[in-house]
Motif scaffolding. Structure first.
Motif, PDB file in Angstrom:
ATOM      1  N   LYS A  77     -53.431  -5.041 -53.631  1.00 13.10           N
ATOM      2  CA  LYS A  77     -54.677  -4.418 -53.195  1.00 13.10           C
ATOM      3  C   LYS A  77     -54.440  -3.523 -51.988  1.00 13.10           C
ATOM      4  CE  LYS A  77     -59.379  -5.573 -51.762  1.00 13.10           C
ATOM      5  NZ  LYS A  77     -60.353  -6.676 -51.486  1.00 13.10           N
ATOM      6  N   GLU A  78     -53.600  -4.004 -51.097  1.00 13.33           N
ATOM      7  CA  GLU A  78     -53.301  -3.227 -49.883  1.00 13.33           C
ATOM      8  C   GLU A  78     -52.469  -1.983 -50.229  1.00 13.33           C
ATOM      9  OE1 GLU A  78     -51.004  -4.003 -45.669  1.00 13.33           O
ATOM     10  OE2 GLU A  78     -51.737  -5.696 -46.845  1.00 13.33           O
ATOM     11  N   PHE A  79     -51.552  -2.158 -51.241  1.00 12.28           N
ATOM     12  CA  PHE A  79     -50.685  -1.043 -51.655  1.00 12.28           C
ATOM     13  C   PHE A  79     -51.517   0.100 -52.247  1.00 12.28           C
ATOM     14  CE2 PHE A  79     -48.238   1.031 -55.032  1.00 12.28           C
ATOM     15  CZ  PHE A  79     -47.196   1.566 -54.301  1.00 12.28           C
ATOM     16  N   PHE A  80     -52.413  -0.255 -53.194  1.00 10.89           N
ATOM     17  CA  PHE A  80     -53.245   0.780 -53.825  1.00 10.89           C
ATOM     18  C   PHE A  80     -54.289   1.316 -52.867  1.00 10.89           C
ATOM     19  CE2 PHE A  80     -51.653  -1.414 -57.634  1.00 10.89           C
ATOM     20  CZ  PHE A  80     -51.170  -0.325 -58.338  1.00 10.89           C
ATOM     21  N   GLY A  81     -54.599   0.529 -51.852  1.00 10.70           N
ATOM     22  CA  GLY A  81     -55.560   1.006 -50.862  1.00 10.70           C
ATOM     23  C   GLY A  81     -55.032   2.172 -50.055  1.00 10.70           C
ATOM     24  N   LYS A  82     -53.679   2.212 -49.883  1.00  7.54           N
ATOM     25  CA  LYS A  82     -53.074   3.340 -49.147  1.00  7.54           C
ATOM     26  C   LYS A  82     -53.233   4.649 -49.910  1.00  7.54           C
ATOM     27  CE  LYS A  82     -49.654   0.733 -46.504  1.00  7.54           C
ATOM     28  NZ  LYS A  82     -50.151   1.185 -45.208  1.00  7.54           N
ATOM     29  N   PHE A  83     -53.140   4.543 -51.308  1.00  6.37           N
ATOM     30  CA  PHE A  83     -53.314   5.754 -52.128  1.00  6.37           C
ATOM     31  C   PHE A  83     -54.736   6.268 -52.074  1.00  6.37           C
ATOM     32  CE2 PHE A  83     -49.370   4.250 -54.026  1.00  6.37           C
ATOM     33  CZ  PHE A  83     -48.671   5.447 -54.191  1.00  6.37           C
ATOM     34  N   ALA A  84     -55.654   5.378 -51.815  1.00  5.94           N
ATOM     35  CA  ALA A  84     -57.069   5.775 -51.784  1.00  5.94           C
ATOM     36  C   ALA A  84     -57.487   6.307 -50.430  1.00  5.94           C
ATOM     37  CB  ALA A  84     -57.942   4.585 -52.179  1.00  5.94           C
ATOM     38  N   SER A  85     -56.589   6.265 -49.473  1.00  7.12           N
ATOM     39  CA  SER A  85     -56.952   6.720 -48.133  1.00  7.12           C
ATOM     40  C   SER A  85     -57.145   8.229 -48.098  1.00  7.12           C
ATOM     41  CB  SER A  85     -55.876   6.287 -47.131  1.00  7.12           C
ATOM     42  OG  SER A  85     -54.666   6.981 -47.392  1.00  7.12           O
ATOM     43  N   GLY A  86     -58.074   8.662 -47.265  1.00  4.70           N
ATOM     44  CA  GLY A  86     -58.353  10.089 -47.158  1.00  4.70           C
ATOM     45  C   GLY A  86     -57.219  10.876 -46.549  1.00  4.70           C
ATOM     46  N   PHE A  87     -56.435  10.231 -45.703  1.00  3.51           N
ATOM     47  CA  PHE A  87     -55.319  10.914 -45.035  1.00  3.51           C
ATOM     48  C   PHE A  87     -54.272  11.364 -46.057  1.00  3.51           C
ATOM     49  CE2 PHE A  87     -51.134  10.768 -43.011  1.00  3.51           C
ATOM     50  CZ  PHE A  87     -51.305  11.721 -42.016  1.00  3.51           C
ATOM     51  N   LEU A  88     -53.911  10.496 -46.997  1.00  2.24           N
ATOM     52  CA  LEU A  88     -52.903  10.825 -48.001  1.00  2.24           C
ATOM     53  C   LEU A  88     -53.377  11.956 -48.899  1.00  2.24           C
ATOM     54  CD1 LEU A  88     -50.222  10.266 -49.434  1.00  2.24           C
ATOM     55  CD2 LEU A  88     -51.412   8.512 -50.782  1.00  2.24           C
ATOM     56  N   TRP A  89     -54.617  11.820 -49.395  1.00  2.00           N
ATOM     57  CA  TRP A  89     -55.140  12.868 -50.282  1.00  2.00           C
ATOM     58  C   TRP A  89     -55.335  14.191 -49.540  1.00  2.00           C
ATOM     59  CZ3 TRP A  89     -54.647  12.568 -55.199  1.00  2.00           C
ATOM     60  CH2 TRP A  89     -54.635  11.324 -55.837  1.00  2.00           C
ATOM     61  N   GLY A  90     -55.602  14.110 -48.290  1.00  3.20           N
ATOM     62  CA  GLY A  90     -55.722  15.341 -47.506  1.00  3.20           C
ATOM     63  C   GLY A  90     -54.401  16.070 -47.416  1.00  3.20           C
ATOM     64  N   ASN A  91     -53.318  15.294 -47.227  1.00  4.35           N
ATOM     65  CA  ASN A  91     -51.985  15.914 -47.170  1.00  4.35           C
ATOM     66  C   ASN A  91     -51.590  16.537 -48.510  1.00  4.35           C
ATOM     67  OD1 ASN A  91     -51.553  15.299 -44.495  1.00  4.35           O
ATOM     68  ND2 ASN A  91     -50.533  13.339 -44.918  1.00  4.35           N
ATOM     69  N   ILE A  92     -51.903  15.805 -49.600  1.00  2.93           N
ATOM     70  CA  ILE A  92     -51.585  16.347 -50.929  1.00  2.93           C
ATOM     71  C   ILE A  92     -52.347  17.639 -51.193  1.00  2.93           C
ATOM     72  CG2 ILE A  92     -51.779  15.896 -53.409  1.00  2.93           C
ATOM     73  CD1 ILE A  92     -51.272  12.937 -52.793  1.00  2.93           C
ATOM     74  N   LEU A  93     -53.639  17.645 -50.863  1.00  2.00           N
ATOM     75  CA  LEU A  93     -54.451  18.845 -51.062  1.00  2.00           C
ATOM     76  C   LEU A  93     -53.926  19.999 -50.220  1.00  2.00           C
ATOM     77  CD1 LEU A  93     -56.919  20.182 -52.330  1.00  2.00           C
ATOM     78  CD2 LEU A  93     -58.300  19.279 -50.439  1.00  2.00           C
ATOM     79  N   ALA A  94     -53.502  19.713 -49.015  1.00  2.00           N
ATOM     80  CA  ALA A  94     -52.970  20.764 -48.130  1.00  2.00           C
ATOM     81  C   ALA A  94     -51.703  21.371 -48.707  1.00  2.00           C
ATOM     82  CB  ALA A  94     -52.712  20.173 -46.741  1.00  2.00           C
ATOM     83  N   MET A  95     -50.821  20.515 -49.262  1.00  2.00           N
ATOM     84  CA  MET A  95     -49.586  21.021 -49.862  1.00  2.00           C
ATOM     85  C   MET A  95     -49.868  21.888 -51.087  1.00  2.00           C
ATOM     86  SD  MET A  95     -46.763  17.953 -49.482  1.00  2.00           S
ATOM     87  CE  MET A  95     -47.797  16.658 -50.187  1.00  2.00           C
ATOM     88  N   VAL A  96     -50.848  21.450 -51.897  1.00  2.00           N
ATOM     89  CA  VAL A  96     -51.216  22.250 -53.075  1.00  2.00           C
ATOM     90  C   VAL A  96     -51.733  23.615 -52.656  1.00  2.00           C
ATOM     91  CG1 VAL A  96     -52.814  22.418 -55.030  1.00  2.00           C
ATOM     92  CG2 VAL A  96     -51.654  20.243 -54.534  1.00  2.00           C
TER      93      VAL A  96
END
Length: 214
Positions: A4-23
């Motif tokens: 639960k904690e592992f998948f929770g990191k993928f759901a964090s806004g910080f990670l998705w923000g970095n991915i969107l920025a790279m795209v």
């Protein structure tokens, strides 16, 4: 680390923000390269080559420069129906799109007709052979002149009534007349016979033949 904690990191806004920025960076680079190169090379822009065929060189030169282009003479030809210095051919052709400063290569009309050497056909060819060789060079032929000799054999060439020889340079505007044999020979022509004749013994001369009596 729990699942639960592992998948929770993928759901964090910080990670998705970095991915969107790279795209966004990748997309921006792709568009930047495409449109940057187009702007640098002036893609889609060009100058339409004007039609200068048939114009005298001086006027063609001025027109080409007005369009921001250059002109260069690379060859000459001859057309007696056009004035000397007239543009006979151009490359690129009219209507083509080129960049500013591009060079237009042209062929201009020579002030006089070209001359070529008479090939080795005199007393060396039949009429058909000589006709083919001369017309291939560019010479014009008048009706042939019949002379005594072997049928259709070329014995000479006339140009405006003057006899010419192999190697003489003649203008292609001057028609040539081939002198060809008509198959008849002069009655006065000597004929050589190969053989021996018995000469009669003249009076007072002795025959060198010696008779042997056994």
């Amino acid at each position: 680390m729990e699942a639960k904690e592992f998948f929770g990191k993928f759901a964090s806004g910080f990670l998705w923000g970095n991915i969107l920025a790279m795209v966004l960076v990748v997309v921006a680079l792709a568009f930047g390269v495409k449109y940057g190169l187009d702007a640098y090379t002036h893609h889609g822009e060009g100058i339409e080559v004007p039609k200068i065929e048939g114009m005298v060189y001086q006027k063609a030169h001025a027109l080409v420069e007005e369009h921001g282009l250059n002109i260069m003479v690379t060859d000459s030809g001859y057309n007696k129906r056009l004035p000397a210095g007239c543009i006979l051919l151009q490359n690129p052709g009219p209507g083509m799109k080129v960049k500013e400063g591009h060079t237009i290569y042209v062929t201009v009309n020579s002030p006089s007709s070209p001359s070529f050497a008479i090939p080795d056909v005199i007393d060396n060819s039949s009429y058909r052979e000589a006709e083919a060789k001369l017309t291939a060079v560019g010479f014009k032929l008048a009706p042939p002149q019949q002379v005594e000799g072997e049928k259709d054999w070329v014995y000479g060439i006339l140009c405006r009534g003057r006899r010419v020889s192999t190697g003489d340079r003649i203008s292609i505007d001057s028609p040539l007349t081939l002198q060809i044999g008509n198959g008849h020979y002069s009655a006065e022509e000597e004929i050589d016979y190969i053989g021996t004749e018995t000469q009669p013994v003249q009076e007072g001369e002795t025959d060198e033949f010696e008779e042997i009596v056994e």
